[in-house]
Each structure stands twice: as structure tokens, then as C-alpha cells.
Design an enzyme around this catalytic site. Structure first.
Site, short mmCIF file in Angstrom:
data_model
loop_
_atom_site.label_atom_id
_atom_site.label_comp_id
_atom_site.label_asym_id
_atom_site.label_seq_id
_atom_site.Cartn_x
_atom_site.Cartn_y
_atom_site.Cartn_z
N ARG A 51 0.78 -1.35 -0.03
CA ARG A 51 0.11 0.26 0.10
C ARG A 51 0.73 1.34 0.00
O ARG A 51 0.30 2.40 0.20
CB ARG A 51 -1.05 0.05 1.06
CG ARG A 51 -1.92 -1.35 1.15
CD ARG A 51 -3.06 -1.16 2.17
NE ARG A 51 -2.88 -0.32 3.35
CZ ARG A 51 -3.93 0.41 3.89
NH1 ARG A 51 -5.08 0.07 3.27
NH2 ARG A 51 -3.93 1.11 5.09
N ASP A 52 2.04 1.33 -0.41
CA ASP A 52 2.91 2.50 -0.29
C ASP A 52 4.03 2.39 -1.27
O ASP A 52 5.25 2.75 -0.97
CB ASP A 52 3.37 2.80 0.88
CG ASP A 52 3.93 4.16 1.35
OD1 ASP A 52 3.69 5.11 0.27
OD2 ASP A 52 4.81 4.59 2.20
#
Length: 182
Positions: A91-92
Site C-alpha cells: 500500500r505504499d
């Protein structure tokens, strides 16, 4: 930790918990967690990587070749495939969270926003850096990686000693150096 009054931030706990179970060549390795003189001083000891791709891309005299780009992307996808097989989403993903060793190995780092997931999938915030795509396994099967130029091997990636030492001392060599060359 400076602003935390009630213990370790949840993102730090999540990162530690996830990294302790992950062992893959393309995922940064958490070697140990060390507590300093005060409980507020907690350090994550990671495997050493010489540089991150964001600063490399900003300072490279010439861009990576297509073969080298394929090598980098393949390694990122192999790491993501491992994460997904272990029910973890990062997610990053961004170039500053992709590290590279002097042996050409690319490792995904910074698991502060990562989440374990299962079936059924629990709701997660959509406000993260990485868009939802899925799967890494599908990407690895793409014809892009089978077309010429083929991805180079990680060992054939350029090294950037002048970039790594830039902060410590002025660079003494111009351009990229390659393994095996003096």
C-alpha cells in the site's frame, strides 16, 4: 516515537510484526529490534542497502537501459508476488521505498502502511499511495519480460559508488562504474 505518549505507534508495530515473518531476497530484511536507553528509543535494524531508487533516478548521469528497467521491475514484482502469496499488501509502493544493493538486488521497504488480509477481505482505507491493481503473478507472466531486450541479471546492474559517497565526501569518479571494471 517523540510524539507518542501511549507506547509504540500502531504503524510501527504493524511493520515490525510483518517484517519479522517475511524472508525473501526482494524484501528488506528486519534483523532485529533494539531498544535504546529509553523506551521511546526503538530502532529497527535492517539489512544494508546502499541506495534507494528515488535518489538514484534523480542523480544518475544516464538513465537505466530497458534491460536494466526490466530487471528492476521483475525484482519488485517477485517481492510483491511473495507478499501477496502471504496475504500482505504493501500500500505504499514508490521509488523511495525501493532500495538497491551494490549487487543489483532491489528490495521493497517501508511496511508502515502494509496490511495482512484474508477472506473475507476486511474494509481498508482507499487513501493510500499505491493504487489497487492486484496480481503481481499476472504481471510476471507478461510478454514484456520475454521480448528483447531481455531483463539483465541483477549482478549486471550498474553500481553507483559516487552517488553513495556523495553525502560523505565529494565524488571522485564521473559516470557509472560497472562490476568487474577498475
Amino acid at each position: 516515537m517523540d510524539k507518542e505518549k501511549d507506547g509504540i505507534p500502531i504503524s510501527s508495530l504493524r511493520e515490525i510484526t510483518l517484517l519479522l515473518r517475511l524472508r525473501h531476497p526482494n524484501i528488506v530484511e528486519l534483523k532485529e529490534v533494539v531498544v535504546g536507553n529509553h523506551l521511546e528509543s526503538i530502532f529497527l535494524v535492517m539489512g544494508y542497502c546502499e541506495q534507494d531508487l528515488a535518489s538514484l533516478l534523480e542523480n544518475m548521469p544516464t538513465p537505466f537501459s530497458e534491460s536494466q528497467v526490466k530487471c528492476i521491475v521483475l525484482q519488485v514484482l517477485k517481492g510483491l508476488q511473495f507478499l501477496h502469496r502471504n496475504f500482505i499488501i504493501h500500500r505504499d509502493l514508490k521509488v523511495s521505498n525501493l532500495l538497491m544493493t551494490d549487487k543489483g538486488c532491489v528490495k521493497t521497504a517501508d511496511f508502515g502502511l502494509a496490511r495482512a488480509y484474508g477472506v473475507p477481505v476486511k474494509p481498508m482505507t482507499p487513501k493510500v499511495v499505491t493504487l489497487w491493481w492486484a496480481t503481481a503473478a499476472d504481471c510476471l507472466e507478461s510478454s514484456y519480460f520475454k521480448e528483447k531486450p531481455l531483463p539483465c541479471e541483477p549482478e549486471l546492474m550498474p553500481t553507483f559508488p559516487h552517488h553513495r559517497n556523495k553525502r560523505a565526501a565529494p565524488a571522485t569518479a564521473e559516470g557509472q562504474s560497472r562490476r568487474g571494471k577498475p
